[in-house]
Design an enzyme around this catalytic site. Structure first.
Site, PDB file in Angstrom:
ATOM      1  N   VAL A   1      -5.183   7.570   9.624  1.00 48.22           N
ATOM      2  CA  VAL A   1      -4.693   8.259   8.371  1.00 48.22           C
ATOM      3  C   VAL A   1      -5.590   8.083   7.294  1.00 48.22           C
ATOM      4  CG1 VAL A   1      -2.232   7.710   9.193  1.00 48.22           C
ATOM      5  CG2 VAL A   1      -3.735   6.099   7.793  1.00 48.22           C
TER       6      VAL A   1
ATOM      7  N   ASN B   1       3.796   5.191   6.886  1.00 46.94           N
ATOM      8  CA  ASN B   1       3.871   3.932   7.362  1.00 46.94           C
ATOM      9  C   ASN B   1       2.910   2.960   7.907  1.00 46.94           C
ATOM     10  OD1 ASN B   1       6.159   1.625   8.707  1.00 46.94           O
ATOM     11  ND2 ASN B   1       4.385   2.500  10.257  1.00 46.94           N
TER      12      ASN B   1
ATOM     13  N   SER C   1       5.635  -2.619  -0.899  1.00 45.43           N
ATOM     14  CA  SER C   1       6.082  -4.011  -0.318  1.00 45.43           C
ATOM     15  C   SER C   1       6.595  -4.572  -1.524  1.00 45.43           C
ATOM     16  CB  SER C   1       4.787  -4.574   0.106  1.00 45.43           C
ATOM     17  OG  SER C   1       4.806  -5.809   0.131  1.00 45.43           O
TER      18      SER C   1
ATOM     19  N   TYR D   1      -3.855  -5.475  -1.140  1.00 44.87           N
ATOM     20  CA  TYR D   1      -2.655  -5.000  -0.668  1.00 44.87           C
ATOM     21  C   TYR D   1      -1.614  -4.696  -1.792  1.00 44.87           C
ATOM     22  CZ  TYR D   1       1.483  -5.182   2.590  1.00 44.87           C
ATOM     23  OH  TYR D   1       2.502  -4.939   3.211  1.00 44.87           O
TER      24      TYR D   1
ATOM     25  N   ALA E   1      -2.161  -3.987  -4.836  1.00 48.61           N
ATOM     26  CA  ALA E   1      -2.617  -2.687  -5.560  1.00 48.61           C
ATOM     27  C   ALA E   1      -2.479  -1.424  -4.958  1.00 48.61           C
ATOM     28  CB  ALA E   1      -4.299  -2.917  -5.918  1.00 48.61           C
ATOM     29  N   ALA E   2      -2.628  -1.477  -3.406  1.00 47.35           N
ATOM     30  CA  ALA E   2      -2.658  -0.151  -2.476  1.00 47.35           C
ATOM     31  C   ALA E   2      -1.250  -0.117  -2.747  1.00 47.35           C
ATOM     32  CB  ALA E   2      -3.004  -0.592  -1.143  1.00 47.35           C
ATOM     33  N   LYS E   3      -0.139  -0.943  -2.521  1.00 47.65           N
ATOM     34  CA  LYS E   3       1.169  -0.712  -2.136  1.00 47.65           C
ATOM     35  C   LYS E   3       1.800  -0.092  -3.512  1.00 47.65           C
ATOM     36  CE  LYS E   3       2.127  -1.429   1.760  1.00 47.65           C
ATOM     37  NZ  LYS E   3       2.498  -0.289   2.834  1.00 47.65           N
TER      38      LYS E   3
ATOM     39  N   ARG F   1       3.988  -8.072  13.767  1.00 48.05           N
ATOM     40  CA  ARG F   1       2.653  -8.708  13.709  1.00 48.05           C
ATOM     41  C   ARG F   1       2.155  -9.120  12.341  1.00 48.05           C
ATOM     42  NH1 ARG F   1      -1.904  -4.495  16.054  1.00 48.05           N
ATOM     43  NH2 ARG F   1      -1.988  -3.088  14.195  1.00 48.05           N
TER      44      ARG F   1
HETATM   45  P1  NAI Z   1       2.498  -3.248  12.392  1.00 51.78           P
HETATM   46  O1  NAI Z   1       1.047  -4.003  12.394  1.00 51.78           O
HETATM   47  O2  NAI Z   1       3.473  -3.767  13.484  1.00 51.78           O
HETATM   48  O3  NAI Z   1       2.396  -1.599  12.390  1.00 51.78           O
HETATM   49  C1  NAI Z   1       1.556  -0.811  11.546  1.00 51.78           C
HETATM   50  C2  NAI Z   1       1.011   0.152  12.511  1.00 51.78           C
HETATM   51  O4  NAI Z   1      -0.096   1.021  11.785  1.00 51.78           O
HETATM   52  C3  NAI Z   1       0.072  -0.421  13.605  1.00 51.78           C
HETATM   53  O5  NAI Z   1       0.692  -0.068  14.913  1.00 51.78           O
HETATM   54  C4  NAI Z   1      -1.245  -0.106  13.582  1.00 51.78           C
HETATM   55  O6  NAI Z   1      -2.089   0.403  14.639  1.00 51.78           O
HETATM   56  C5  NAI Z   1      -1.234   1.477  12.825  1.00 51.78           C
HETATM   57  N1  NAI Z   1      -2.177   1.455  11.858  1.00 51.78           N
HETATM   58  C6  NAI Z   1      -3.019   0.631  11.115  1.00 51.78           C
HETATM   59  N2  NAI Z   1      -3.990   1.503  10.577  1.00 51.78           N
HETATM   60  C7  NAI Z   1      -3.781   2.595  10.826  1.00 51.78           C
HETATM   61  C8  NAI Z   1      -4.495   3.766  10.529  1.00 51.78           C
HETATM   62  N3  NAI Z   1      -5.513   3.772   9.746  1.00 51.78           N
HETATM   63  N4  NAI Z   1      -4.122   5.042  11.108  1.00 51.78           N
HETATM   64  C9  NAI Z   1      -3.151   5.180  12.025  1.00 51.78           C
HETATM   65  N5  NAI Z   1      -2.466   3.941  12.110  1.00 51.78           N
HETATM   66  C10 NAI Z   1      -2.662   2.876  11.836  1.00 51.78           C
HETATM   67  O7  NAI Z   1       3.250  -3.441  10.871  1.00 51.78           O
HETATM   68  P2  NAI Z   1       4.617  -3.254  10.157  1.00 51.78           P
HETATM   69  O8  NAI Z   1       5.239  -4.677   9.868  1.00 51.78           O
HETATM   70  O9  NAI Z   1       5.337  -2.721  11.209  1.00 51.78           O
HETATM   71  O10 NAI Z   1       4.336  -2.469   8.960  1.00 51.78           O
HETATM   72  C11 NAI Z   1       4.495  -1.361   8.761  1.00 51.78           C
HETATM   73  C12 NAI Z   1       4.632  -0.991   7.117  1.00 51.78           C
HETATM   74  O11 NAI Z   1       5.379  -1.513   6.314  1.00 51.78           O
HETATM   75  C13 NAI Z   1       3.147  -1.051   6.656  1.00 51.78           C
HETATM   76  O12 NAI Z   1       2.683  -0.263   5.759  1.00 51.78           O
HETATM   77  C14 NAI Z   1       3.294  -2.375   5.900  1.00 51.78           C
HETATM   78  O13 NAI Z   1       2.491  -2.719   5.002  1.00 51.78           O
HETATM   79  C15 NAI Z   1       4.722  -2.260   5.527  1.00 51.78           C
HETATM   80  N6  NAI Z   1       5.235  -3.624   5.272  1.00 51.78           N
HETATM   81  C16 NAI Z   1       5.865  -4.236   6.305  1.00 51.78           C
HETATM   82  C17 NAI Z   1       6.322  -5.464   5.939  1.00 51.78           C
HETATM   83  C18 NAI Z   1       6.987  -6.471   6.723  1.00 51.78           C
HETATM   84  O14 NAI Z   1       7.826  -7.476   6.419  1.00 51.78           O
HETATM   85  N7  NAI Z   1       6.663  -6.195   8.200  1.00 51.78           N
HETATM   86  C19 NAI Z   1       6.699  -5.828   4.470  1.00 51.78           C
HETATM   87  C20 NAI Z   1       6.443  -4.763   3.406  1.00 51.78           C
HETATM   88  C21 NAI Z   1       5.676  -3.858   3.860  1.00 51.78           C
END
Ligand code: NAI
Length: 303
Positions: free
Chosen positions: A75, A101, A153, A166, A168-170, A201
């Protein structure tokens, strides 16, 4: 209420190969959406790439009788964003829904953080949302319909040690939402933002197992589906969500203190003397746009 359905709708979910994004893609497809499952397939810190993450989710959707197509672009580049949107247009003819996401982590305390950690985290979360949403927004505008969900977040909204990049980005994603909601309003494009807490993860080593058990990503999914649906008419809203808890968060403006008269200079001592009133959040409210803050200057503007 009537069933939330997505028949005839085309959705892009970025980072849908794992964690939260995977649950959104599966649930959208289950309710009739055609889904672009985007995932670079890298590691938690953004290194590496693999097609298998997106492919597995597409297989899962197809096996359940749904419609999906994989995309493996990052992305974080304009080319990647354009190609993700092209994937949707080539396969489904349009884009109705974008779930921003995709995310990574490069945690370090502020004094230790270097340019690579800063740039990559900002690139994936914030620039990534721009790169994907801009080409999608153009299509949504032409079609007079769009639903965009950004992912912030609690770390961005409220702060967290070791995550300056993170955080700042969020918080940047909240700013982007504010703009998209305003620019999209007359085209029936709604943009909202969620702040999830879920086991993935990204969080598996920072929370105890008994807590993680309760924080299933699937418990976030219904809010995302509602916000992505036609039933949702709200825009420019932020929601905390975790384990079945859903709550509004807001950036608000308080009435504050009118100390000067718009003509004379104000001393720092006067700020100190009025500190309690400046700090008072009584009567604070969200604003529709920056221009509404002038309403608080009332007497100053009319005198
Ligand atoms: P995750 O690591 O399980 O999933 C994130 C996915 O994004 C991964 O499959 C990864 O391969 C993909 N990804 C990473 N960089 C990418 C790129 N440049 N282009 C395309 N895909 C890419 O993490 P999760 O927990 O599911 O996070 C999803 C979103 O929720 C993220 O934006 C995270 O910052 C946000 N978030 C999650 C929290 C949590 O408690 N799990 C808390 C607050 C925010």
């Amino acid at each position: 209420m009537t069933d939330i359905r997505f028949d005839g709708r085309a959705a892009i979910v970025t980072g849908a190969g794992a964690g939260l994004g995977r649950t959104y893609a599966l649930a959208l497809a289950e309710r009739g959406a055609s889904v672009v499952v985007n995932d670079l397939g890298g590691s938690r810190d953004g290194t590496g790439a693999s097609a298998s993450a997106a492919d597995l989710v597409v297989d899962e959707i197809k096996q359940a009788g749904g419609q999906a197509v994989a995309n493996y672009d990052s992305v974080a580049t304009m080319e990647g964003g354009a190609n993700i949107v092209k994937t949707a247009v080539d396969a489904f003819g349009k884009v109705d829904i974008v779930i921003n996401n995709a995310g990574i982590l490069r945690d370090k305390s502020f004094v230790k953080i270097g340019e690579p950690e800063w740039d990559l985290v900002l690139a994936v979360h914030l620039k990534g949302a721009f790169c994907v949403t801009q080409p999608a927004f153009k299509i949504m505008r032409e079609n007079g319909y769009g639903r965009i969900v950004n992912t912030t977040s609690g770390a961005g909204l409220y702060g967290n040690f070791g995550q300056s990049n993170y955080c700042a980005a969020k918080m940047g994603l909240v700013g982007l939402m504010n703009n998209l909601a305003i620019e999209g309003a007359k085209y029936n494009i709604k943009c909202n933002t969620i702040a999830p807490i879920a086991a993935s993860r990204l969080t598996e080593d920072i929370m105890p197992p008994n807590l993680l058990e309760k924080l299933q990503p699937e418990f976030i999914t219904p809010l995302v589906l509602y916000l992505a649906s036609e039933a949702n008419t709200d825009s420019k809203k932020i929601f905390n969500c975790a384990a079945g808890w859903f709550s509004r968060a807001e950036v608000v403006c308080a009435p504050g203190a009118i100390i000067g008269d718009g003509k004379r200079e104000i001393s720092p001592e006067e700020i100190g003397e009025n500190w309690a009133k400046i700090m008072d959040m009584d009567g604070a409210k969200p604003l529709g746009a920056v221009g509404e803050s002038f309403a608080f200057l009332g007497p100053l503007l009319s005198s």
